[in-house]
Design a protein around this motif. Structure first.
Motif, PDB file in Angstrom:
ATOM      1  N   PHE A  47      83.481  -4.845   7.716  1.00 24.38           N
ATOM      2  CA  PHE A  47      84.746  -4.852   6.990  1.00 24.38           C
ATOM      3  C   PHE A  47      85.355  -6.248   7.035  1.00 24.38           C
ATOM      4  CE2 PHE A  47      88.733  -3.271   5.454  1.00 24.38           C
ATOM      5  CZ  PHE A  47      89.721  -3.940   6.182  1.00 24.38           C
ATOM      6  N   VAL A  48      85.889  -6.673   5.885  1.00 22.75           N
ATOM      7  CA  VAL A  48      86.560  -7.967   5.797  1.00 22.75           C
ATOM      8  C   VAL A  48      88.057  -7.785   5.567  1.00 22.75           C
ATOM      9  CG1 VAL A  48      86.749 -10.111   4.486  1.00 22.75           C
ATOM     10  CG2 VAL A  48      84.489  -9.109   4.934  1.00 22.75           C
ATOM     11  N   SER A  49      88.394  -6.984   4.553  1.00 22.66           N
ATOM     12  CA  SER A  49      89.804  -6.838   4.208  1.00 22.66           C
ATOM     13  C   SER A  49      90.001  -5.597   3.355  1.00 22.66           C
ATOM     14  CB  SER A  49      90.288  -8.075   3.450  1.00 22.66           C
ATOM     15  OG  SER A  49      91.668  -7.989   3.142  1.00 22.66           O
ATOM     16  N   GLY A  50      91.231  -5.042   3.389  1.00 29.86           N
ATOM     17  CA  GLY A  50      91.548  -3.883   2.565  1.00 29.86           C
ATOM     18  C   GLY A  50      92.971  -3.972   2.054  1.00 29.86           C
ATOM     19  N   ILE A  51      93.221  -3.269   0.948  1.00 29.99           N
ATOM     20  CA  ILE A  51      94.552  -3.291   0.345  1.00 29.99           C
ATOM     21  C   ILE A  51      94.856  -1.912  -0.210  1.00 29.99           C
ATOM     22  CG2 ILE A  51      93.649  -4.099  -1.888  1.00 29.99           C
ATOM     23  CD1 ILE A  51      96.236  -5.810  -2.123  1.00 29.99           C
ATOM     24  N   SER A  52      96.092  -1.490  -0.046  1.00 32.87           N
ATOM     25  CA  SER A  52      96.496  -0.174  -0.526  1.00 32.87           C
ATOM     26  C   SER A  52      96.638  -0.170  -2.045  1.00 32.87           C
ATOM     27  CB  SER A  52      97.820   0.228   0.117  1.00 32.87           C
ATOM     28  OG  SER A  52      98.841  -0.692  -0.256  1.00 32.87           O
ATOM     29  N   SER A  71      94.252  -9.386  -2.735  1.00 36.49           N
ATOM     30  CA  SER A  71      95.308  -9.052  -3.688  1.00 36.49           C
ATOM     31  C   SER A  71      94.707  -8.185  -4.792  1.00 36.49           C
ATOM     32  CB  SER A  71      95.940 -10.315  -4.288  1.00 36.49           C
ATOM     33  OG  SER A  71      94.982 -11.074  -4.996  1.00 36.49           O
ATOM     34  N   ARG A  72      95.568  -7.697  -5.659  1.00 36.31           N
ATOM     35  CA  ARG A  72      95.091  -6.886  -6.775  1.00 36.31           C
ATOM     36  C   ARG A  72      96.063  -6.979  -7.933  1.00 36.31           C
ATOM     37  NH1 ARG A  72      94.419  -1.146  -4.561  1.00 36.31           N
ATOM     38  NH2 ARG A  72      94.169  -0.566  -6.762  1.00 36.31           N
ATOM     39  N   THR A  75      97.253  -4.031 -13.503  1.00 42.73           N
ATOM     40  CA  THR A  75      97.279  -4.081 -14.974  1.00 42.73           C
ATOM     41  C   THR A  75      95.946  -4.564 -15.531  1.00 42.73           C
ATOM     42  OG1 THR A  75      98.096  -6.354 -15.098  1.00 42.73           O
ATOM     43  CG2 THR A  75      99.738  -4.602 -14.894  1.00 42.73           C
ATOM     44  N   LYS A  76      95.165  -5.230 -14.697  1.00 43.33           N
ATOM     45  CA  LYS A  76      93.854  -5.738 -15.124  1.00 43.33           C
ATOM     46  C   LYS A  76      92.706  -4.986 -14.471  1.00 43.33           C
ATOM     47  CE  LYS A  76      95.551 -10.445 -15.932  1.00 43.33           C
ATOM     48  NZ  LYS A  76      95.412 -11.879 -15.579  1.00 43.33           N
ATOM     49  N   ASN A  77      93.019  -3.957 -13.680  1.00 42.02           N
ATOM     50  CA  ASN A  77      91.974  -3.199 -12.966  1.00 42.02           C
ATOM     51  C   ASN A  77      91.064  -4.127 -12.161  1.00 42.02           C
ATOM     52  OD1 ASN A  77      92.989  -0.896 -14.082  1.00 42.02           O
ATOM     53  ND2 ASN A  77      91.272  -0.489 -15.435  1.00 42.02           N
ATOM     54  N   THR A  78      91.650  -5.083 -11.506  1.00 41.92           N
ATOM     55  CA  THR A  78      90.874  -6.103 -10.801  1.00 41.92           C
ATOM     56  C   THR A  78      91.487  -6.384  -9.439  1.00 41.92           C
ATOM     57  OG1 THR A  78      90.215  -7.113 -12.900  1.00 41.92           O
ATOM     58  CG2 THR A  78      89.957  -8.446 -10.923  1.00 41.92           C
ATOM     59  N   GLY A  79      90.605  -6.523  -8.455  1.00 42.72           N
ATOM     60  CA  GLY A  79      91.011  -6.962  -7.137  1.00 42.72           C
ATOM     61  C   GLY A  79      90.439  -8.330  -6.840  1.00 42.72           C
ATOM     62  N   TYR A  80      91.035  -8.994  -5.850  1.00 38.97           N
ATOM     63  CA  TYR A  80      90.644 -10.375  -5.551  1.00 38.97           C
ATOM     64  C   TYR A  80      90.547 -10.583  -4.040  1.00 38.97           C
ATOM     65  CZ  TYR A  80      92.429 -10.857 -10.312  1.00 38.97           C
ATOM     66  OH  TYR A  80      92.663 -10.695 -11.650  1.00 38.97           O
ATOM     67  N   LEU A  81      89.717 -11.547  -3.689  1.00 42.97           N
ATOM     68  CA  LEU A  81      89.659 -12.013  -2.314  1.00 42.97           C
ATOM     69  C   LEU A  81      89.643 -13.535  -2.363  1.00 42.97           C
ATOM     70  CD1 LEU A  81      89.474 -11.113   0.664  1.00 42.97           C
ATOM     71  CD2 LEU A  81      87.001 -11.488   0.484  1.00 42.97           C
ATOM     72  N   GLN A  82      90.756 -14.141  -1.992  1.00 43.26           N
ATOM     73  CA  GLN A  82      90.842 -15.594  -1.917  1.00 43.26           C
ATOM     74  C   GLN A  82      90.351 -16.020  -0.541  1.00 43.26           C
ATOM     75  OE1 GLN A  82      91.868 -17.945  -4.280  1.00 43.26           O
ATOM     76  NE2 GLN A  82      91.153 -19.418  -2.752  1.00 43.26           N
ATOM     77  N   MET A  83      89.347 -16.866  -0.524  1.00 43.34           N
ATOM     78  CA  MET A  83      88.731 -17.292   0.733  1.00 43.34           C
ATOM     79  C   MET A  83      88.923 -18.791   0.888  1.00 43.34           C
ATOM     80  SD  MET A  83      85.247 -15.002   0.666  1.00 43.34           S
ATOM     81  CE  MET A  83      84.501 -15.971  -0.638  1.00 43.34           C
TER      82      MET A  83
END
Length: 122
Positions: A47-52, A71-72, A75-83
């Motif tokens: 596991f790295v990260s999770g968001i509600s 983040s997520r 409205t775009k049905n997209t999640g992100y992981l900034q590394m």
């Protein structure tokens, strides 16, 4: 059928940054919690990260706290992981996943993407 497609992986030098994206189709993304996992060669997936579902609650593995941000955009049905501040030990295939519960988990996810390779050179 829920489908997840990751993008944004690649090769980066140590100290650099990448932003992973996870595009979700086939269901109401905004009701799902989302997680990011990774698997390095010869190691188990972790596991790295999770968001509600709302984006209000986030969770991070200790080894990425202060460096990664999840983040997520519902409205775009997209999640992100900034590394940021990437290290060679961050090298792995990164997977996004969603679960029908709106609360993130370290393990229990219902749908998974195919993964995107992140390679960090020293």
């Amino acid at each position: 059928q829920v489908q997840l497609v990751e993008s944004g992986g690649g090769l980066v030098q140590a100290g650099g940054s990448l932003r992973l994206s996870c595009a979700v189709s086939g269901h109401t993304f905004r009701s799902y919690a989302m997680g990011w996992f990774r698997q390095a060669p010869g190691k188990e997936r972790e596991f790295v990260s999770g968001i509600s579902w709302s984006g209000i609650r986030t969770d991070y593995a200790d080894f990425v706290k202060g460096r990664f941000a999840i983040s997520r955009d519902n409205t775009k049905n997209t999640g992100y992981l900034q590394m940021n501040s990437l290290k060679p030990e961050d090298t792995a295939v990164y997977y996004c996943a969603v679960r029908t519960s709106g609360i993130p988990s370290h393990e229990e996810y219902d749908y998974w993407g195919q993964g995107t390779q992140v390679t960090v050179s020293s």
